[in-house]
Motif scaffolding. Sequence first.
Motif, PDB file in Angstrom:
ATOM      1  N   LEU A 182     126.574  94.815  81.553  1.00 37.46           N
ATOM      2  CA  LEU A 182     126.646  96.168  81.011  1.00 37.46           C
ATOM      3  C   LEU A 182     127.739  96.609  80.468  1.00 37.46           C
ATOM      4  N   ALA A 183     127.914  97.444  79.465  1.00 30.07           N
ATOM      5  CA  ALA A 183     129.100  98.058  78.936  1.00 30.07           C
ATOM      6  C   ALA A 183     129.899  98.813  80.110  1.00 30.07           C
ATOM      7  N   PRO A 184     131.151  98.946  80.206  1.00 25.12           N
ATOM      8  CA  PRO A 184     131.816  99.464  81.229  1.00 25.12           C
ATOM      9  C   PRO A 184     131.204 101.302  81.412  1.00 25.12           C
ATOM     10  N   PRO A 185     131.080 101.916  80.361  1.00 25.55           N
ATOM     11  CA  PRO A 185     130.886 103.283  80.409  1.00 25.55           C
ATOM     12  C   PRO A 185     129.417 103.469  81.008  1.00 25.55           C
ATOM     13  N   ILE A 186     128.716 102.411  80.599  1.00 25.19           N
ATOM     14  CA  ILE A 186     127.216 102.590  81.019  1.00 25.19           C
ATOM     15  C   ILE A 186     127.179 102.142  82.551  1.00 25.19           C
ATOM     16  N   ARG A 187     127.836 101.078  82.924  1.00 24.93           N
ATOM     17  CA  ARG A 187     127.581 100.795  84.219  1.00 24.93           C
ATOM     18  C   ARG A 187     128.230 101.711  85.184  1.00 24.93           C
ATOM     19  N   GLU A 188     129.041 102.141  84.810  1.00 20.81           N
ATOM     20  CA  GLU A 188     129.704 103.509  85.770  1.00 20.81           C
ATOM     21  C   GLU A 188     128.724 104.642  85.728  1.00 20.81           C
ATOM     22  N   ALA A 189     128.242 104.936  84.704  1.00 22.58           N
ATOM     23  CA  ALA A 189     127.388 106.235  84.461  1.00 22.58           C
ATOM     24  C   ALA A 189     126.081 105.891  85.407  1.00 22.58           C
ATOM     25  N   LEU A 190     125.664 104.540  85.577  1.00 23.58           N
ATOM     26  CA  LEU A 190     124.394 104.149  85.878  1.00 23.58           C
ATOM     27  C   LEU A 190     124.577 103.789  87.686  1.00 23.58           C
ATOM     28  N   ALA A 191     125.705 103.681  88.103  1.00 18.81           N
ATOM     29  CA  ALA A 191     126.071 103.370  89.602  1.00 18.81           C
ATOM     30  C   ALA A 191     125.432 102.059  89.972  1.00 18.81           C
ATOM     31  N   PHE A 192     125.429 101.000  88.852  1.00 17.05           N
ATOM     32  CA  PHE A 192     124.708  99.867  89.100  1.00 17.05           C
ATOM     33  C   PHE A 192     125.528  98.928  89.709  1.00 17.05           C
ATOM     34  N   ASP A 193     125.293  98.559  91.204  1.00 15.97           N
ATOM     35  CA  ASP A 193     126.347  97.593  91.998  1.00 15.97           C
ATOM     36  C   ASP A 193     125.215  96.550  92.547  1.00 15.97           C
ATOM     37  N   GLY A 194     124.589  96.066  91.953  1.00 16.79           N
ATOM     38  CA  GLY A 194     123.642  94.621  92.356  1.00 16.79           C
ATOM     39  C   GLY A 194     122.284  95.322  92.582  1.00 16.79           C
ATOM     40  N   ARG A 195     121.241  94.270  93.017  1.00 14.61           N
ATOM     41  CA  ARG A 195     119.818  94.624  93.329  1.00 14.61           C
ATOM     42  C   ARG A 195     119.680  95.299  94.387  1.00 14.61           C
ATOM     43  N   ASN A 196     118.729  96.228  94.223  1.00 14.78           N
ATOM     44  CA  ASN A 196     118.316  97.111  95.367  1.00 14.78           C
ATOM     45  C   ASN A 196     116.877  97.529  94.996  1.00 14.78           C
ATOM     46  N   ARG A 197     115.894  97.791  95.879  1.00 13.05           N
ATOM     47  CA  ARG A 197     114.449  98.260  95.653  1.00 13.05           C
ATOM     48  C   ARG A 197     113.932  98.556  96.777  1.00 13.05           C
ATOM     49  N   ARG A 198     112.789  99.268  96.583  1.00 14.32           N
ATOM     50  CA  ARG A 198     111.851  99.968  97.821  1.00 14.32           C
ATOM     51  C   ARG A 198     112.678 101.092  98.279  1.00 14.32           C
ATOM     52  N   PRO A 199     113.229 102.092  97.784  1.00 11.39           N
ATOM     53  CA  PRO A 199     112.896 102.117  96.464  1.00 11.39           C
ATOM     54  C   PRO A 199     114.196 101.919  95.605  1.00 11.39           C
ATOM     55  N   PRO A 200     114.149 101.786  94.223  1.00 13.67           N
ATOM     56  CA  PRO A 200     115.182 101.554  93.437  1.00 13.67           C
ATOM     57  C   PRO A 200     116.447 102.719  93.647  1.00 13.67           C
ATOM     58  N   ARG A 201     117.665 102.410  93.900  1.00 15.36           N
ATOM     59  CA  ARG A 201     118.511 103.488  93.989  1.00 15.36           C
ATOM     60  C   ARG A 201     119.388 103.744  92.909  1.00 15.36           C
ATOM     61  N   ASP A 202     119.084 103.344  91.931  1.00 12.51           N
ATOM     62  CA  ASP A 202     119.862 103.609  90.626  1.00 12.51           C
ATOM     63  C   ASP A 202     119.015 103.268  89.347  1.00 12.51           C
ATOM     64  N   PRO A 203     119.271 103.793  88.119  1.00 15.56           N
ATOM     65  CA  PRO A 203     118.348 103.613  86.907  1.00 15.56           C
ATOM     66  C   PRO A 203     118.266 102.147  86.614  1.00 15.56           C
ATOM     67  N   VAL A 204     119.043 101.356  86.705  1.00 14.06           N
ATOM     68  CA  VAL A 204     119.176  99.876  86.426  1.00 14.06           C
ATOM     69  C   VAL A 204     117.959  99.357  87.146  1.00 14.06           C
ATOM     70  N   ASN A 205     118.096  99.543  88.530  1.00 14.95           N
ATOM     71  CA  ASN A 205     117.172  98.832  89.459  1.00 14.95           C
ATOM     72  C   ASN A 205     115.779  99.785  89.126  1.00 14.95           C
ATOM     73  N   ALA A 206     115.606 100.831  89.010  1.00 17.30           N
ATOM     74  CA  ALA A 206     114.123 101.362  88.657  1.00 17.30           C
ATOM     75  C   ALA A 206     113.533 100.675  87.345  1.00 17.30           C
ATOM     76  N   VAL A 207     114.580 100.380  86.470  1.00 20.99           N
ATOM     77  CA  VAL A 207     113.866  99.574  85.178  1.00 20.99           C
ATOM     78  C   VAL A 207     113.573  97.892  85.438  1.00 20.99           C
ATOM     79  N   LEU A 208     114.484  97.303  86.434  1.00 17.39           N
ATOM     80  CA  LEU A 208     114.049  96.161  86.859  1.00 17.39           C
ATOM     81  C   LEU A 208     112.843  95.901  87.686  1.00 17.39           C
ATOM     82  N   SER A 209     112.613  96.843  88.593  1.00 15.70           N
ATOM     83  CA  SER A 209     111.503  97.000  89.580  1.00 15.70           C
ATOM     84  C   SER A 209     110.248  97.086  88.479  1.00 15.70           C
ATOM     85  N   PHE A 210     110.312  98.068  87.596  1.00 12.07           N
ATOM     86  CA  PHE A 210     109.197  98.162  86.815  1.00 12.07           C
ATOM     87  C   PHE A 210     108.879  97.098  85.771  1.00 12.07           C
ATOM     88  N   LEU A 211     109.775  96.440  85.329  1.00  9.01           N
ATOM     89  CA  LEU A 211     109.652  95.080  84.508  1.00  9.01           C
ATOM     90  C   LEU A 211     109.092  94.271  85.276  1.00  9.01           C
TER      91      LEU A 211
END
Length: 346
Positions: A182-211
Amino acid sequence: MPPVILKTLFVQRDGAVVRMHQDTVVVTLEGATLARVPMHLLESIVGIGRVSFTSPLLERCAAEGRSVVRMTRQGRFLYRIEGRLSGNVLLRTAQHDAARSPDRSLAIMRAIVAGKVHNQRQLVLKAARDVADPADRAIVREVADDLARELRKLPSALHPDEVRGIEGVAARRYFLALRHLLAPPIREALAFDGRNRRPPRDPVNAVLSFLYALLTRDAESALLGVGLDPQIGFLHTLRPGRPSLALDLVEEMRPILADRVMLALFNRRQLQLSDFELLPGGAWELTEAGRRTLFGEWNRRKQVEIEHPLLKQPVAYGRLLDVQARMLARAIRSQGLGYTPFLYRG
């Protein structure tokens, strides 16, 4: 003329009603027509949230082999309506026998994990070409080397827990690479730091869980289409209510379908923070507009064709699960043939 790739109709407006009118699927809300789609163009219909289906529509879909699925707004599966199960009882009996056989089960597990890790590595290597920051590129290439090492361990893994251990180590390294894809500005804004779920705790994991939920739904349909039982798996242990075989089939497809779509949605700025809601308790959820963007990219990805390395002919991404379900059925039926996963070549 190339074959027509059937599409999925996603309906997500609360209160919408999906019904049949002659040979057309009609979506209405409070009397107003939202959409009209010829039935022959549809493979399935997915309702998100408070969506209703009329009995004539359900009966027509069941009779013609089109699935109807209900999911929550977070992407959690609620129910599926299918017609009569295809295939034969001898195949399902062979599936149960293979699941009980330590040797056959282990061989299928190794093939599934090999396909998954190979495809993770190929995605990492391909996406690394577009990474601008040298430090990010170095981390991504280091992860690719780690994944190659895990792949080399698989042939000597003699116990299911060893195979699952290799898969777990590879997954942790892979999600580190995803962060740096992920481009640096995007990943910092999204606070993505690895896989989490139930519930997803950042937007990236929300998208991954849905997909991943959409992918699992498609895998269940593919397995039912060839007559296999989606509940009886190999890599994923048996658990009431869990489609273990569908989750098995999904593994090799996650990188090349779901993860590729996620990276495209964020790196092309198709999804922004405004497309998400932060719920009480810290869960992130796509908005209606965000889901609409996701569905569009998902359907586009499924139309793209790629050469199948075993069949030596073009296959749309949307048909890969059907092909691999047939490969799995062939492996289960035969005592001599192993399962051949789909290996992405980049």
